[in-house]
Design an enzyme around this catalytic site. Structure first.
Site, PDB file in Angstrom:
ATOM      1  N   TRP A   1      49.416  37.074  41.634  1.00 26.04           N
ATOM      2  CA  TRP A   1      48.826  38.233  42.318  1.00 26.04           C
ATOM      3  C   TRP A   1      47.423  37.930  42.810  1.00 26.04           C
ATOM      4  CZ3 TRP A   1      52.097  41.134  44.439  1.00 26.04           C
ATOM      5  CH2 TRP A   1      53.355  41.313  43.853  1.00 26.04           C
TER       6      TRP A   1
ATOM      7  N   ASP B   1      41.952  44.266  40.593  1.00 26.90           N
ATOM      8  CA  ASP B   1      43.343  44.698  40.717  1.00 26.90           C
ATOM      9  C   ASP B   1      43.844  44.987  39.307  1.00 26.90           C
ATOM     10  OD1 ASP B   1      46.046  45.016  40.958  1.00 26.90           O
ATOM     11  OD2 ASP B   1      46.428  43.090  41.939  1.00 26.90           O
TER      12      ASP B   1
ATOM     13  N   LYS C   1      53.689  51.116  37.440  1.00 24.55           N
ATOM     14  CA  LYS C   1      53.765  50.571  36.077  1.00 24.55           C
ATOM     15  C   LYS C   1      53.335  51.652  35.080  1.00 24.55           C
ATOM     16  CE  LYS C   1      52.864  46.540  38.637  1.00 24.55           C
ATOM     17  NZ  LYS C   1      54.175  46.041  38.885  1.00 24.55           N
TER      18      LYS C   1
HETATM   19  N1  PMP Z   1      49.031  43.286  41.892  1.00 31.91           N
HETATM   20  C1  PMP Z   1      49.710  43.230  40.734  1.00 31.91           C
HETATM   21  C2  PMP Z   1      49.003  42.766  39.498  1.00 31.91           C
HETATM   22  C3  PMP Z   1      51.051  43.597  40.708  1.00 31.91           C
HETATM   23  O1  PMP Z   1      51.750  43.537  39.569  1.00 31.91           O
HETATM   24  C4  PMP Z   1      51.684  44.039  41.896  1.00 31.91           C
HETATM   25  C5  PMP Z   1      53.126  44.484  41.944  1.00 31.91           C
HETATM   26  N2  PMP Z   1      53.970  44.036  41.005  1.00 31.91           N
HETATM   27  C6  PMP Z   1      50.931  44.059  43.077  1.00 31.91           C
HETATM   28  C7  PMP Z   1      49.605  43.694  43.025  1.00 31.91           C
HETATM   29  C8  PMP Z   1      51.536  44.492  44.370  1.00 31.91           C
HETATM   30  O2  PMP Z   1      51.685  45.873  44.307  1.00 31.91           O
HETATM   31  P1  PMP Z   1      52.427  46.713  45.414  1.00 31.91           P
HETATM   32  O3  PMP Z   1      53.865  46.333  45.351  1.00 31.91           O
HETATM   33  O4  PMP Z   1      52.166  48.127  44.945  1.00 31.91           O
HETATM   34  O5  PMP Z   1      51.810  46.422  46.717  1.00 31.91           O
END
Ligand code: PMP
Length: 360
Positions: free
Chosen positions: A102, A172, A196
């Site tokens: 991420w 994030d 989550k």
């Molecule tokens: N950052 C993290 C730490 C994530 O776990 C996720 C999704 N699993 C995201 C960003 C991306 O999120 P989204 O699908 O809401 O764009």
């Protein structure tokens, strides 16, 4: 009706009490004769729902008055762009800490808008560690420092907020938001996709220090302009109304449990149970360094990977689902977010012990 224990990384398990309340209120919210899904976002009912959700979140995290709380769309991925767009404020570079999949995505997106200095990376350990703070090569002229507090795929989690001096800290927090107390005043911006610990996919929570807003890049879509969204109570356009309503119910539920401090205690207990089992076994293995193991996402491997499919099949037969690891790392991953009951983790541990006895 029988509910399974759902270890999905997201969208993920929600508190059963919240789902029941939403079901009860589905056709007629508080006697108004319609569902929250059918309400105008300009009506007093929905404005009340959104205001209560914000107030409850402020209380849960002790969010200071000089921070704005936004309920936006576009997911955490949208914020990978919105953060540089809003926080660069005339500067041309930002520092990023690379701790996994991420972080990498956040870095790739930020590169479209500015120079990115990767101030530290744990890629050399295949993202099984977090680079010690004293090895970070921060640039005092950076517009902000970005990190990912919990890597959902790799299962590494920062155990404390890093000190980066006066440069605004951007985080994030998608996969450990509301799982432990956090000192919001140490951050420039915190963002989290909802799916989550917050609620259904579709709403993204952004908590931003007010003085960092108001000077976005000219190319910033109006929807991603923090100042404009703050001035419009996140209703510059139609917000994700139903997702905000469910998030509000989750916030009330967390308050009833005793707040994030109480939730953290349970999260520590759940994570300890699972890691203790893994560490005491010859059959299961955690790839992550013990100093930075995530309380939310627990990846593990079996000593004999040819048993992976059998493990997943038998787990499912026992009501334990969504345990397959992310396709990029393989093995297993148990996501044990706030709404996963202690009994669910106990059931998983019992199953794992039994599986090892029969196949180990
Ligand atoms: N950052 C993290 C730490 C994530 O776990 C996720 C999704 N699993 C995201 C960003 C991306 O999120 P989204 O699908 O809401 O764009």
């Amino acid at each position: 009706m029988s509910r399974v224990y759902n270890f999905s990384a997201g969208p993920a398990v929600l508190p059963e009490e919240v789902l029941r309340q939403a079901a009860e209120e589905m056709l007629d919210w508080h006697g108004c004769g319609m569902s929250v899904m059918e309400m105008s976002h300009r009506g007093k009912e929905f404005i009340g729902i959104a205001a209560q959700a914000e107030a409850d979140l402020r209380e849960l995290l002790g969010i200071p008055d000089n921070y704005r709380v936004l309920f936006l769309q576009g997911g955490a991925t949208g914020q990978f762009a919105a953060v540089p767009m809003n926080l660069l404020r005339g500067r041309d570079s930002a520092d990023y800490i690379n701790t996994g999949s991420w972080s990498k995505k956040a870095i790739a997106e930020a590169k479209k808008y500015c120079k990115v200095n990767v101030a530290a990376s744990s890629e050399d350990t295949s993202f099984t560690t977090i680079p010690p703070r004293d090895t970070w090569k921060l640039d005092p002229g950076a517009a902000y420092v970005h990190y990912t507090s919990n890597e959902t795929i790799g299962g590494v989690e920062f155990q404390e907020t890093p000190d980066v001096g006066d440069v605004p800290l951007a985080c994030d927090m998608s996969s450990n938001f509301l799982s432990r107390p956090v000192d919001v005043s140490r951050y420039g911006v915190i963002y989290a996709g909802a799916q989550k610990n917050i609620g259904p996919a579709g709403v993204t929570v952004v908590i931003v220090r007010e003085d960092l807003t108001g000077d976005p890049l000219p190319c910033t879509p109006t929807l991603f302009d923090y100042r404009i969204q703050a001035e419009n109570d996140s209703m510059y356009n139609t917000p994700p109304c139903y997702a905000i309503y469910i998030a509000g119910l989750v916030f009330q539920h967390v308050k009833k449990l005793g707040g994030v401090e109480a939730v953290e205690k349970t999260n520590i207990e759940k994570a300890r149970m699972l890691y203790d089992l893994i560490d005491s076994s010859e059959f299961y293995r955690s790839p992550v360094d013990p100093s930075c193991r995530s309380r939310m996402n627990v990846p593990f491997t079996l000593a004999r990977p040819e048993l992976d499919e059998t493990f997943l099949k038998e787990a499912k037969e026992n009501g334990l689902v969504q345990l397959k690891g992310h396709r990029s790392v393989g093995g297993m991953r148990a996501s044990i977010y706030n709404a996963m009951p202690v009994e669910g983790v106990k059931a998983l541990c019992d199953f794992m012990r039994d599986f090892e006895r029969r196949h180990g």
